[in-house]
Design a protein around this motif. Structure first.
Motif, PDB file in Angstrom:
ATOM      1  N   ASN A  79       0.653  -2.202  -4.040  1.00 43.14           N
ATOM      2  CA  ASN A  79       2.028  -1.857  -4.370  1.00 43.14           C
ATOM      3  C   ASN A  79       2.188  -0.344  -4.539  1.00 43.14           C
ATOM      4  OD1 ASN A  79       4.767  -2.632  -5.145  1.00 43.14           O
ATOM      5  ND2 ASN A  79       4.181  -1.964  -7.183  1.00 43.14           N
TER       6      ASN A  79
ATOM      7  N   PRO B  47       4.246  -5.089  -9.087  1.00 47.62           N
ATOM      8  CA  PRO B  47       4.023  -5.580  -7.719  1.00 47.62           C
ATOM      9  C   PRO B  47       4.607  -6.975  -7.509  1.00 47.62           C
ATOM     10  CG  PRO B  47       1.994  -5.666  -8.987  1.00 47.62           C
ATOM     11  CD  PRO B  47       3.020  -4.997  -9.851  1.00 47.62           C
ATOM     12  N   GLU B  48       5.085  -7.189  -6.291  1.00 52.38           N
ATOM     13  CA  GLU B  48       5.555  -8.518  -5.905  1.00 52.38           C
ATOM     14  C   GLU B  48       4.769  -8.961  -4.686  1.00 52.38           C
ATOM     15  OE1 GLU B  48       9.751  -8.962  -5.498  1.00 52.38           O
ATOM     16  OE2 GLU B  48      10.158  -7.556  -7.120  1.00 52.38           O
ATOM     17  N   TYR B  49       4.081 -10.056  -4.802  1.00 52.25           N
ATOM     18  CA  TYR B  49       3.336 -10.655  -3.693  1.00 52.25           C
ATOM     19  C   TYR B  49       2.171  -9.796  -3.197  1.00 52.25           C
ATOM     20  CZ  TYR B  49       7.714 -13.197  -3.756  1.00 52.25           C
ATOM     21  OH  TYR B  49       8.817 -13.896  -4.161  1.00 52.25           O
ATOM     22  N   CYS B  50       1.677  -8.881  -4.025  1.00 50.29           N
ATOM     23  CA  CYS B  50       0.522  -8.071  -3.626  1.00 50.29           C
ATOM     24  C   CYS B  50      -0.162  -7.548  -4.884  1.00 50.29           C
ATOM     25  CB  CYS B  50       0.932  -6.909  -2.720  1.00 50.29           C
ATOM     26  SG  CYS B  50       2.003  -5.692  -3.504  1.00 50.29           S
ATOM     27  N   SER B  51      -1.286  -6.877  -4.705  1.00 47.51           N
ATOM     28  CA  SER B  51      -2.000  -6.315  -5.844  1.00 47.51           C
ATOM     29  C   SER B  51      -1.283  -5.060  -6.329  1.00 47.51           C
ATOM     30  CB  SER B  51      -3.436  -5.953  -5.440  1.00 47.51           C
ATOM     31  OG  SER B  51      -3.415  -4.837  -4.555  1.00 47.51           O
TER      32      SER B  51
END
Length: 87
Positions: free
Chosen positions: A64, A56-60
């Motif tokens: 994701n 994930p990028e910038y989220c849980s």
């Protein structure tokens, strides 16, 4: 109808959902990476698909996997407590 299930391993819920699929349904098992334990499970149904969401990028991790599943779905998807219209 599409069912999105975020999981890294084959569980009783996966088995139960797969058994309930009808001809027009699909079950997307969205996992994190290619070597998650769920990938060892060979599906005998084209209605059950494994999809790797990646890191994930910038989220849980859960957000994701669900976002990845929404992009991959072939059908209408909805929250579990809403019945889709028959058409």
């Amino acid at each position: 109808m599409s069912i999105l299930l975020s999981t890294t391993r084959w569980t009783d819920a996966c088995r139960e959902l797969a058994a309930q699929l009808e001809d027009h349904d699909e079950l997307l098992l969205i996992h994190d990476v290619e070597n998650d334990p769920v990938t060892e499970r060979q599906s005998t149904s084209e209605s059950v698909r494994l999809i790797a969401a990646g890191e994930p990028e910038y989220c849980s991790g859960k957000a994701n996997t669900i976002a990845t599943g929404m992009e991959a779905t072939r059908h209408v998807w909805t929250d579990h407590d809403v019945h889709p219209p028959s058409d």
